[in-house]
Design a protein around this motif. Structure first.
Motif, PDB file in Angstrom:
ATOM      1  N   VAL A   1       0.842  -1.203   0.000  1.00 47.68           N
ATOM      2  CA  VAL A   1       0.000   0.000   0.000  1.00 47.68           C
ATOM      3  C   VAL A   1       0.877   1.252   0.000  1.00 47.68           C
ATOM      4  N   GLN A   2       1.965   1.239   0.780  1.00 49.80           N
ATOM      5  CA  GLN A   2       2.869   2.393   0.786  1.00 49.80           C
ATOM      6  C   GLN A   2       3.509   2.595  -0.588  1.00 49.80           C
ATOM      7  N   LEU A   3       3.869   1.497  -1.254  1.00 47.92           N
ATOM      8  CA  LEU A   3       4.455   1.608  -2.596  1.00 47.92           C
ATOM      9  C   LEU A   3       3.400   2.067  -3.606  1.00 47.92           C
ATOM     10  N   GLN A   4       2.165   1.623  -3.444  1.00 47.43           N
ATOM     11  CA  GLN A   4       1.087   2.098  -4.315  1.00 47.43           C
ATOM     12  C   GLN A   4       0.877   3.602  -4.128  1.00 47.43           C
ATOM     13  N   GLN A   5       0.933   4.069  -2.901  1.00 48.28           N
ATOM     14  CA  GLN A   5       0.795   5.505  -2.644  1.00 48.28           C
ATOM     15  C   GLN A   5       1.923   6.278  -3.314  1.00 48.28           C
ATOM     16  N   ARG A   6       3.129   5.747  -3.223  1.00 42.94           N
ATOM     17  CA  ARG A   6       4.275   6.392  -3.863  1.00 42.94           C
ATOM     18  C   ARG A   6       4.072   6.440  -5.383  1.00 42.94           C
ATOM     19  N   ALA A   7       3.625   5.336  -5.956  1.00 44.62           N
ATOM     20  CA  ALA A   7       3.382   5.293  -7.401  1.00 44.62           C
ATOM     21  C   ALA A   7       2.282   6.282  -7.791  1.00 44.62           C
ATOM     22  N   ALA A   8       1.220   6.329  -7.015  1.00 44.75           N
ATOM     23  CA  ALA A   8       0.117   7.250  -7.313  1.00 44.75           C
ATOM     24  C   ALA A   8       0.575   8.701  -7.246  1.00 44.75           C
ATOM     25  N   GLU A   9       1.383   9.023  -6.250  1.00 45.39           N
ATOM     26  CA  GLU A   9       1.914  10.383  -6.130  1.00 45.39           C
ATOM     27  C   GLU A   9       2.776  10.750  -7.327  1.00 45.39           C
ATOM     28  N   GLY A  10       3.470   9.761  -7.893  1.00 40.39           N
ATOM     29  CA  GLY A  10       4.310   9.988  -9.067  1.00 40.39           C
ATOM     30  C   GLY A  10       3.543   9.830 -10.373  1.00 40.39           C
ATOM     31  N   GLY A  11       2.256   9.483 -10.273  1.00 39.68           N
ATOM     32  CA  GLY A  11       1.451   9.294 -11.468  1.00 39.68           C
ATOM     33  C   GLY A  11       1.924   8.128 -12.323  1.00 39.68           C
ATOM     34  N   CYS A  12       2.400   7.075 -11.681  1.00 40.86           N
ATOM     35  CA  CYS A  12       2.924   5.943 -12.443  1.00 40.86           C
ATOM     36  C   CYS A  12       2.351   4.625 -11.942  1.00 40.86           C
ATOM     37  N   GLU A  13       2.645   3.574 -12.664  1.00 41.36           N
ATOM     38  CA  GLU A  13       2.204   2.225 -12.330  1.00 41.36           C
ATOM     39  C   GLU A  13       3.215   1.552 -11.409  1.00 41.36           C
ATOM     40  N   LEU A  14       2.748   0.495 -10.746  1.00 37.62           N
ATOM     41  CA  LEU A  14       3.612  -0.350  -9.928  1.00 37.62           C
ATOM     42  C   LEU A  14       3.565  -1.745 -10.537  1.00 37.62           C
ATOM     43  N   HIS A  15       4.734  -2.294 -10.852  1.00 37.64           N
ATOM     44  CA  HIS A  15       4.856  -3.600 -11.510  1.00 37.64           C
ATOM     45  C   HIS A  15       5.553  -4.586 -10.580  1.00 37.64           C
ATOM     46  N   LEU A  16       5.266  -5.865 -10.778  1.00 35.99           N
ATOM     47  CA  LEU A  16       5.962  -6.918 -10.053  1.00 35.99           C
ATOM     48  C   LEU A  16       5.819  -8.224 -10.819  1.00 35.99           C
ATOM     49  N   THR A  17       6.636  -9.176 -10.442  1.00 36.36           N
ATOM     50  CA  THR A  17       6.562 -10.535 -10.992  1.00 36.36           C
ATOM     51  C   THR A  17       6.455 -11.481  -9.814  1.00 36.36           C
ATOM     52  N   VAL A  18       5.564 -12.472  -9.942  1.00 37.34           N
ATOM     53  CA  VAL A  18       5.349 -13.438  -8.865  1.00 37.34           C
ATOM     54  C   VAL A  18       5.269 -14.839  -9.454  1.00 37.34           C
ATOM     55  N   ARG A  19       5.807 -15.811  -8.735  1.00 34.03           N
ATOM     56  CA  ARG A  19       5.700 -17.206  -9.158  1.00 34.03           C
ATOM     57  C   ARG A  19       4.225 -17.607  -9.147  1.00 34.03           C
ATOM     58  N   LEU A  20       3.802 -18.299 -10.172  1.00 31.12           N
ATOM     59  CA  LEU A  20       2.419 -18.774 -10.228  1.00 31.12           C
ATOM     60  C   LEU A  20       2.116 -19.699  -9.058  1.00 31.12           C
ATOM     61  N   ALA A  21       3.125 -20.447  -8.609  1.00 22.40           N
ATOM     62  CA  ALA A  21       2.936 -21.368  -7.492  1.00 22.40           C
ATOM     63  C   ALA A  21       2.790 -20.647  -6.151  1.00 22.40           C
ATOM     64  N   ASN A  22       3.124 -19.376  -6.089  1.00 18.07           N
ATOM     65  CA  ASN A  22       3.037 -18.612  -4.846  1.00 18.07           C
ATOM     66  C   ASN A  22       1.616 -18.037  -4.727  1.00 18.07           C
ATOM     67  N   THR A  23       0.676 -18.917  -4.432  1.00 16.62           N
ATOM     68  CA  THR A  23      -0.734 -18.519  -4.439  1.00 16.62           C
ATOM     69  C   THR A  23      -1.069 -17.490  -3.362  1.00 16.62           C
ATOM     70  N   GLY A  24      -0.422 -17.576  -2.213  1.00 17.00           N
ATOM     71  CA  GLY A  24      -0.687 -16.607  -1.153  1.00 17.00           C
ATOM     72  C   GLY A  24      -0.330 -15.193  -1.579  1.00 17.00           C
ATOM     73  N   ALA A  25       0.847 -15.040  -2.174  1.00 14.62           N
ATOM     74  CA  ALA A  25       1.268 -13.711  -2.641  1.00 14.62           C
ATOM     75  C   ALA A  25       0.362 -13.230  -3.772  1.00 14.62           C
ATOM     76  N   ARG A  26       0.018 -14.129  -4.677  1.00 12.35           N
ATOM     77  CA  ARG A  26      -0.855 -13.731  -5.786  1.00 12.35           C
ATOM     78  C   ARG A  26      -2.201 -13.246  -5.278  1.00 12.35           C
ATOM     79  N   ARG A  27      -2.763 -13.926  -4.294  1.00  4.22           N
ATOM     80  CA  ARG A  27      -4.047 -13.488  -3.711  1.00  4.22           C
ATOM     81  C   ARG A  27      -3.909 -12.098  -3.099  1.00  4.22           C
ATOM     82  N   LEU A  28      -2.808 -11.858  -2.388  1.00  6.76           N
ATOM     83  CA  LEU A  28      -2.580 -10.542  -1.787  1.00  6.76           C
ATOM     84  C   LEU A  28      -2.520  -9.474  -2.864  1.00  6.76           C
ATOM     85  N   TYR A  29      -1.744  -9.710  -3.908  1.00  7.24           N
ATOM     86  CA  TYR A  29      -1.595  -8.730  -4.980  1.00  7.24           C
ATOM     87  C   TYR A  29      -2.938  -8.463  -5.656  1.00  7.24           C
TER      88      TYR A  29
END
Length: 161
Positions: free
Chosen positions: A112-140
């Motif tokens: 959320v803090q990184l999303q706020q930073r991206a929003a303040e800069g008017g930009c997107e936030l990108h990431l890559t996650v393993r498909l097998a990491n279902t917990g992280a994917r659900r969070l994202y």
């Protein structure tokens, strides 16, 4: 579980190395399994150091100028985030949280803090996650990230303000 204290992000310092070493080991189930064998224990520390160094060199080469942040909760380090700004916006290169701090909202608060930073800069936030990491994917996904593509192993995700 709701947080009882704020999650803070700060720049990593040389004094954080012992914590970062322990955090790295906590993310490596394969190395932890090797440590269970007394005959292999003497080799674990050099292997960790070598692989951690290789990861660091890879990040430096691929993401020059990236920020290395320590995630603190209740005054104690609980994780690390590596963030890189480029022409596409912000990229979350790595997010790691100690096992005992998982499920407490530390990673979510960091995002959320990184999303706020991206929003303040008017930009997107990108990431890559393993498909097998279902917990992280659900969070994202819960935090509004969309899958842009996947290669059968990793999903590339994007959040737009």
């Amino acid at each position: 579980m709701p947080l009882t204290a704020a999650v803070l992000l700060r720049s990593a310092a040389l004094s954080d190395q012992e914590f970062l070493d322990a955090l790295y080991l906590s993310t490596r189930d394969d190395l932890q399994a090797l440590a269970a064998d007394p005959a292999l224990r003497p080799m674990i520390a050099p292997m960790i150091a070598m692989q951690q160094k290789a990861q660091g060199l890879s990040y430096q080469a691929s993401y020059p100028g990236a920020e290395y942040l320590v995630i603190e909760h209740a005054g104690a380090p609980v994780g690390r985030a590596v963030v890189h700004a480029d022409a596409d916006g912000l990229r979350l290169v790595d997010l790691s949280v100690l096992p005992q701090a998982r499920g407490q909202g530390c990673a979510g608060s960091t995002l959320v803090q990184l999303q706020q930073r991206a929003a303040e800069g008017g930009c997107e936030l990108h990431l890559t996650v393993r498909l097998a990491n279902t917990g992280a994917r659900r969070l994202y996904e819960r935090l509004g990230f969309d899958v842009v593509s996947d290669d059968g192993l990793d999903a590339r995700m994007r959040w737009r303000p």
